[in-house]
Design a protein around this motif. Sequence first.
Motif, PDB file in Angstrom:
ATOM      1  N   GLY A 355      43.513 -73.759  37.588  1.00  0.00           N
ATOM      2  CA  GLY A 355      44.065 -73.448  36.276  1.00  0.00           C
ATOM      3  C   GLY A 355      43.451 -74.359  35.220  1.00  0.00           C
ATOM      4  N   PRO A 356      43.740 -74.041  33.955  1.00  0.00           N
ATOM      5  CA  PRO A 356      43.098 -74.763  32.845  1.00  0.00           C
ATOM      6  C   PRO A 356      43.340 -76.278  32.867  1.00  0.00           C
ATOM      7  CG  PRO A 356      44.161 -72.786  32.051  1.00  0.00           C
ATOM      8  CD  PRO A 356      44.558 -72.932  33.485  1.00  0.00           C
ATOM      9  N   ALA A 357      44.411 -76.743  33.519  1.00  0.00           N
ATOM     10  CA  ALA A 357      44.639 -78.190  33.570  1.00  0.00           C
ATOM     11  C   ALA A 357      43.472 -78.885  34.254  1.00  0.00           C
ATOM     12  CB  ALA A 357      45.941 -78.492  34.293  1.00  0.00           C
ATOM     13  N   MET A 358      42.697 -78.144  35.004  1.00  0.00           N
ATOM     14  CA  MET A 358      41.594 -78.760  35.744  1.00  0.00           C
ATOM     15  C   MET A 358      40.435 -79.189  34.857  1.00  0.00           C
ATOM     16  SD  MET A 358      43.049 -78.947  38.447  1.00  0.00           S
ATOM     17  CE  MET A 358      41.772 -80.008  39.045  1.00  0.00           C
ATOM     18  N   ILE A 359      40.560 -79.021  33.549  1.00  0.00           N
ATOM     19  CA  ILE A 359      39.496 -79.560  32.698  1.00  0.00           C
ATOM     20  C   ILE A 359      39.469 -81.083  32.779  1.00  0.00           C
ATOM     21  CG2 ILE A 359      39.612 -77.593  31.112  1.00  0.00           C
ATOM     22  CD1 ILE A 359      40.789 -79.552  29.022  1.00  0.00           C
ATOM     23  N   ILE A 360      40.568 -81.715  33.222  1.00  0.00           N
ATOM     24  CA  ILE A 360      40.502 -83.169  33.396  1.00  0.00           C
ATOM     25  C   ILE A 360      39.840 -83.470  34.747  1.00  0.00           C
ATOM     26  CG2 ILE A 360      42.379 -83.728  31.843  1.00  0.00           C
ATOM     27  CD1 ILE A 360      44.254 -83.968  34.078  1.00  0.00           C
ATOM     28  N   PRO A 361      39.076 -84.554  34.792  1.00  0.00           N
ATOM     29  CA  PRO A 361      38.090 -84.687  35.868  1.00  0.00           C
ATOM     30  C   PRO A 361      38.618 -85.248  37.187  1.00  0.00           C
ATOM     31  CG  PRO A 361      37.796 -86.449  34.290  1.00  0.00           C
ATOM     32  CD  PRO A 361      38.939 -85.622  33.811  1.00  0.00           C
ATOM     33  N   TRP A 362      39.730 -84.803  37.683  1.00  0.00           N
ATOM     34  CA  TRP A 362      40.079 -85.146  39.051  1.00  0.00           C
ATOM     35  C   TRP A 362      41.006 -84.082  39.629  1.00  0.00           C
ATOM     36  CZ3 TRP A 362      42.198 -88.013  34.976  1.00  0.00           C
ATOM     37  CH2 TRP A 362      43.586 -87.956  34.856  1.00  0.00           C
ATOM     38  N   THR A 363      40.999 -83.960  40.959  1.00  0.00           N
ATOM     39  CA  THR A 363      41.825 -82.982  41.669  1.00  0.00           C
ATOM     40  C   THR A 363      42.467 -83.696  42.858  1.00  0.00           C
ATOM     41  OG1 THR A 363      39.760 -81.759  41.472  1.00  0.00           O
ATOM     42  CG2 THR A 363      41.695 -80.537  42.230  1.00  0.00           C
ATOM     43  N   PRO A 364      43.650 -83.416  43.249  1.00  0.00           N
ATOM     44  CA  PRO A 364      44.611 -82.612  42.502  1.00  0.00           C
ATOM     45  C   PRO A 364      45.311 -83.463  41.436  1.00  0.00           C
ATOM     46  CG  PRO A 364      45.578 -83.386  44.529  1.00  0.00           C
ATOM     47  CD  PRO A 364      44.195 -83.944  44.494  1.00  0.00           C
ATOM     48  N   ILE A 365      46.012 -82.769  40.542  1.00  0.00           N
ATOM     49  CA  ILE A 365      46.827 -83.510  39.579  1.00  0.00           C
ATOM     50  C   ILE A 365      48.213 -83.660  40.191  1.00  0.00           C
ATOM     51  CG2 ILE A 365      47.858 -83.483  37.283  1.00  0.00           C
ATOM     52  CD1 ILE A 365      45.461 -81.678  36.464  1.00  0.00           C
ATOM     53  N   GLU A 366      48.593 -84.901  40.433  1.00  0.00           N
ATOM     54  CA  GLU A 366      49.937 -85.151  40.978  1.00  0.00           C
ATOM     55  C   GLU A 366      50.387 -86.537  40.515  1.00  0.00           C
ATOM     56  OE1 GLU A 366      49.665 -85.191  45.222  1.00  0.00           O
ATOM     57  OE2 GLU A 366      47.799 -86.305  45.219  1.00  0.00           O
ATOM     58  N   PHE A 367      51.682 -86.795  40.656  1.00  0.00           N
ATOM     59  CA  PHE A 367      52.219 -88.057  40.171  1.00  0.00           C
ATOM     60  C   PHE A 367      52.773 -88.875  41.323  1.00  0.00           C
ATOM     61  CE2 PHE A 367      52.540 -85.080  36.642  1.00  0.00           C
ATOM     62  CZ  PHE A 367      51.878 -85.785  35.650  1.00  0.00           C
ATOM     63  N   ASP A 368      52.572 -90.196  41.240  1.00  0.00           N
ATOM     64  CA  ASP A 368      53.149 -91.067  42.269  1.00  0.00           C
ATOM     65  C   ASP A 368      54.602 -91.374  41.934  1.00  0.00           C
ATOM     66  OD1 ASP A 368      53.154 -93.021  40.327  1.00  0.00           O
ATOM     67  OD2 ASP A 368      51.382 -94.052  41.086  1.00  0.00           O
TER      68      ASP A 368
END
Lengths: 412, 236, 292
Positions: A355-368
């Motif tokens: 999805g478009p959030a992937m324009i930021i340069p890391w995968t996956p986007i998750e929170f600790d």
Amino acid sequence: MRGKVACIVSVCCMVLLLGFGTAFAQQEIKIGVLIPLSGSMAVIGENLQMAHDFAAKEINDAGGVKSLKGAKIKLIYADTRGDPKVGMSEAERLIVREGVSAIMGAFQSSVSYTSTEVAEKYQVPYLVPNSLMDQITERGFKYTFRVERKGSYWAKDQIDFILDMGKKTGVQAKTIGVVYENTDMGQSIAKAIRKLAPEHGLKVVLDEGYPPKTADMTPVVLKMKRANPDVVILNSYISDAILLMRTIADQRVNTMALLGSSSGYSDPSFVKEVGKLAEYFFDLTEWTTDLKHSPLVAQKNAAFKKWTKDHRDFNGGAAFCYASTYILYDALEKAASTDPKRIRDALATVKITKGPAMIIPWTPIEFDAEGQARGARMLVIQYRDGQRKSVWPANIASTAPVWPMPKWEERK
Amino acid sequence: MAVLEIEGVSTFYGEFQALYDVSLKVEEHALTGIVGANGAGKSTILRTICGLAPARSGSILHNGVPLERLSTFEIARRGIALVPEGRRLFPAMTVLDNLLLGAFSKPERESREKRLGEVLKFFPILKKRKAQLAGTLSGGEQQMLAIGRALMGKPDIVMLDEPSLGLSPKMVSHIYRILDEIRELGITILLVEQNVEWCLKKADRAYILENGSVVLEGPGKELLSEEGVRKAYLGL
Amino acid sequence: MTGIIEAAVNGILMGGLYGLIAVSLSLIFGVAKIVNFAHGALLMVALFTVYWILELLKVDPYLSALLAGCFLFFFGYYFQRLFIEPILKREKDTAALTVILLTSGLMLIIENSALLLFGADYRTVRTAYTGKVWEVAGLYIMQPRLIGFVLSVVLIRLLEFYLRRTNFGRAIRATSQDREAARLMGIDDYRVYKVTFGIGTVILGFAAAFLTPFYFIHPAVGDLFVGKSFVIVVLGGLGSITGAFLGGLIVGLIESVGAQFINSAMVESLIFIVFIACLVIRPMGLLGKERE
């Protein structure tokens, strides 16, 4: 008879209208956005606002939040004026008066720091796209989430970059200076550099915080000239960035590199106003338009450029605001509710890989567990012909860096 | 013909009424005196004429032109000069600057220089002190400067508010001499003075004020011979 | 050592501009007793005026000061006429406080109008002087700053001449010393206020023209100078023209030289320490008059 019919019809219409009205109201999810929209920071705030608006427009055009029967996202902006106190009262207003389900913001660390407290108190999730002060996610808050990398890691990335360049080119920096606006954000980076630089054999020969609203940067630049560091790490908002850059050129302060820390140095008006003087300037940033990790970067930037009135590119701050809106959208889909607590729980467990959030340069986007984005990373760009070209790390970079920068006297 | 004609004037300071229905006339080339106890409203009459304490009712005519609606500066420009109580010089400006300000509304260089010459001739001491700051002058010198400043505007009428106040006896008589001389020049004078005897002796016409009202009027010398006046004001 | 001299030179050059901006504030305060919190906003208006003249007419920035001055005189004149004068006339005794509230409000209105009209963009003007440097014995002296400084000194001499030697200049000084007595001289005190405000705004126009070649223009740019201006005005002595200019030089020097020895974030405090020390020794300011 006729009158009666008309009467019944109109009553039916009213009922229908009322029905639609309430249905329509249910189809909106109110999201508060705290950003500076007046004062000297307004130009930054407006840029971020466009990014949020663009993301919300895309989401709503694509049918809104499907798990909530296509409910539309409605962004409600609140002007922080760049003031931590105003940030708090505006956060309170958004929650209590506007009844927002979640908040995004507030760009400046100092404002995010205070306004997240309000959200924590009212148990409303608060997604921070841009602020980098470490403590924002270190207070054990359950409702604060941050996409940006922590400030202390920024310093680490900057030092890594300097060392890396030295290794690669053989022109090694021995001394560094750090010049910053004396606010939470600047101090946050400076503190980390003071600690990290000596551990890597770099001597800090200049450590200069200047007050906000400094009218003349010459004293700072003269001090820089005397200390003569190999690399200067700078951290400024816009007006000071413009003044510093011009004064450094005027005073012909030559260094191997000038390395910014995003914010003012990544703002479009910086390169617009200082023009050629920005050439070869390095900037640690979260994002650029020429990143190669995903085709979405180019696509979404082009779409944003087309949509904005003045056809501007995303900068790092804007890209993160754009992505953050999508992260929140993802959480809303998961939560299938406008209840702040459920949205919070959804945010805590997101794991976005497309999805478009992937324009930021890391995968996956998750929170600790702290609410800090896991895997957040930074990169370095260099201004070349007025463009921000990614130069580091090499695996996602588009361009080879010029290190050291040419001397001012040798430039045309 | 009267230069100044005041008819039924009442003046208030906020709620406090300072003048009750005062009428008086100032004849051309004459010295008109106003005497009375402290707080009787003498200064208020002068302030009312100047527009500093505008009248609530009544009329003030200067050569037939009503003054009540004019601002102080417009009244001053019509040639009504006040030498105010306490002199009110511009202390941080030179004597020369003070004098030139007296001619502010008639700044044509030639006539101004001519008047300046006349005034300095009239007050030789001011010539000596020309470049000094007004605030550094002695009380008598300041009073002379205040009078000189008023004369610089080539006034139609000069109003003086207690010119002898706070001066040494020697200086007082000097100032009186100056007033005599000014009068001989044919300048119309309206004088408020605490020295009742001197004032009544000199005044062509005088008014006695009590609690904001005129209680007696007539030629100065006549008033001076009245029993009541002598008792009340001269302690005789 | 060179570094310190360089810093001192820069401090004096920049201080001259601080001084010029403070002179305008001091003049308006000294004459009309108006505490003008909109001063920074007016500087911003002046900067935008110069900016548009340069953008549209492409004249020399120092020539633009004259053109801007003509417009700004009337701007200041009518600013006083429309906003401040009615209050002075209506509220004879409480006007001082009301005027402070009013000018603070006007500051917000002007800044926000500028934001609406011109946007939040930072603007700079590339003039023939921008980025030009004179190298003197190893020191880099920025041309636009030196020119601005010299012209500031000339301008202040001219202003003093005007106040001392002309009929209306004398009227301005007289009004500042004793308003009522000035009226008795036939001076229209409200006109003096308006003209003074106009002159003050013209000075800001010049300051704007001197700043433009090396500065940026933004609706909030006034904020950078206004706080300092108040400090300078009080330091130099309320209402004193030379004092305000001198105060500007002192603040410029402390700011520039001080930063070579201590962290610039601390320099602000240093300015205030010097400021308070000065006021303890001379409560009326450097060149202020003693109050009776």
